[in-house]
Design a protein around this motif. Sequence first.
Motif, PDB file in Angstrom:
ATOM      1  N   ASP A 104      -0.276  -0.203   4.196  1.00 35.33           N
ATOM      2  CA  ASP A 104       0.474  -1.100   3.312  1.00 35.33           C
ATOM      3  C   ASP A 104       1.201  -2.142   4.155  1.00 35.33           C
ATOM      4  O   ASP A 104       1.569  -1.869   5.301  1.00 35.33           O
ATOM      5  N   TYR A 124      -0.139   4.606   4.747  1.00 37.74           N
ATOM      6  CA  TYR A 124       0.092   5.383   3.514  1.00 37.74           C
ATOM      7  C   TYR A 124      -0.857   6.574   3.523  1.00 37.74           C
ATOM      8  O   TYR A 124      -2.078   6.401   3.590  1.00 37.74           O
ATOM      9  N   GLU A 231       3.216  -5.999  -3.343  1.00 41.44           N
ATOM     10  CA  GLU A 231       2.637  -4.739  -2.900  1.00 41.44           C
ATOM     11  C   GLU A 231       1.248  -5.067  -2.367  1.00 41.44           C
ATOM     12  O   GLU A 231       0.374  -5.457  -3.136  1.00 41.44           O
ATOM     13  N   GLU A 233      -2.110  -3.874   0.031  1.00 39.02           N
ATOM     14  CA  GLU A 233      -2.819  -2.752   0.648  1.00 39.02           C
ATOM     15  C   GLU A 233      -3.966  -3.286   1.499  1.00 39.02           C
ATOM     16  O   GLU A 233      -4.683  -4.188   1.081  1.00 39.02           O
TER      17      GLU A 233
END
Length: 459
Positions: A104, A124, A231, A233
């Motif tokens: 992340d 993560y 957010e 990823e």
Amino acid sequence: MTNAWKTYSEQEKKEVMDFNDSYIDFLSKGKTERLCNQYIIELAKGFGYRNINEVIENHETLKPQDKVYFNMMNKSVALIHIGNEPIEKGLNIVGAHIDSPRLDLKQHPLFETDGLAFFDTHYYGGIKKYQWLAMPLSLYGVVCLKDGTTVDVCIGDQEGDPVFCITDLLPHLASDQMKKGAGEFIEGDNMDLIIASIPANDEEKDAVKKNVLNILKEMYGIEEEDFVSAEFEIVPFGKAHSAGLDHSMVLAYGQDDRVCAYTSLVAMLEQGDLDRTAAALLVDKEEIGSVGATGMHSRFFENMIAEVLEAMGDYSDLKVRRALQNSYALSNDVVAAHDPNYASVSSPHENMGQFGHGLAFAKYTGSRGKSGSNDSNPEYIAKLRKIFEEANVIWQTSELGRVDQGGGGTIAYILANYGMQVIDSGVALQSMHAPFELSSKADVYEAKKAYSAFIKNCK
Ligand SMILES: [Zn+2]
């Protein structure tokens, strides 16, 4: 143990391959839990599932054979297909998780050093950090703006997109590094994604970073401070692959646990009329302990059952509790497959999942003496044996490796908190938690068959 491939007719073999083609498509499109959530809801709508929030808002009533879904913050989904029997008699529940190990971006990710711009990351889930070096990576995310809008970002997997990478040290200069244990090959805080190298013309300090901000502004309309409510990823680049000369396997990112999520989903969607109510829970955050509002520890599923009962004109607190306690659940998560290259960590004497030998059941998981495990009841296992035998499911048992070699957990123990019968069942993977994990197509197919028979016939 039976090798599933030996039992298939030519026709069945084709069905196995076709089913896995659709699974590969799901993996290629669902590279984050948010994308899986969207895919699942779109597919479910096509099978007549309706958003339960709309049912509530419109004061509609629900009746047997109605189908509803609940979207938990775009990261988890619960599906319920109401059966003819009263819900308080219990549900048949299949649960799996749609989050996968990854990197992340941090809250302030962007920095420049020595004329190169980087994104700083925080990993993560349980990864071997060195596996993520020197390979092409894609970036997915959402940026939530103060005006309430959300900007979707996906860079890497579309034709013509650039990709990213975290560099590794050349062997020529790695004499110190090579003396370290694999866990120390690279420190977590050195997992920096190199993202740009051209300086902006008019800047003297942090000119490359400035150029990155110009690009982000132009492409997505976002500013540096917007990363705080974003957010992102980082996942391996590319699509899922059919693997092996005989096309018998799948090599792909995110099979833990999207293999069980997809097979649970299809098993749920292909049902005709049901006696017992069925539910599929496809949840987030399993890889970090099932915590948070979108993880299995959250009460959203219990609340959804209450809402369904209310919409049927049949709600009481006691009925919700009975419904949960009288339920049967399969906690569907991947297990470790026997790998001949690492045979010494396998559990001996047919106690380890084998490729091609069907859906794998784990009575218990946990570590150091089953600690943290939902140790499933043999009365329940006997019930399941009968269902799978009648449906010609190929299955096996498995534990997570040799005793005291390590261990792990799933969402089983959380469902068991309600007092329901639960067992872990899933597809055996090689290279679990690696950027690319390997599964057997026969096992994927048998998992779907087993989940479908369970949903329809467990009582
Ligand atoms: Zn996992």
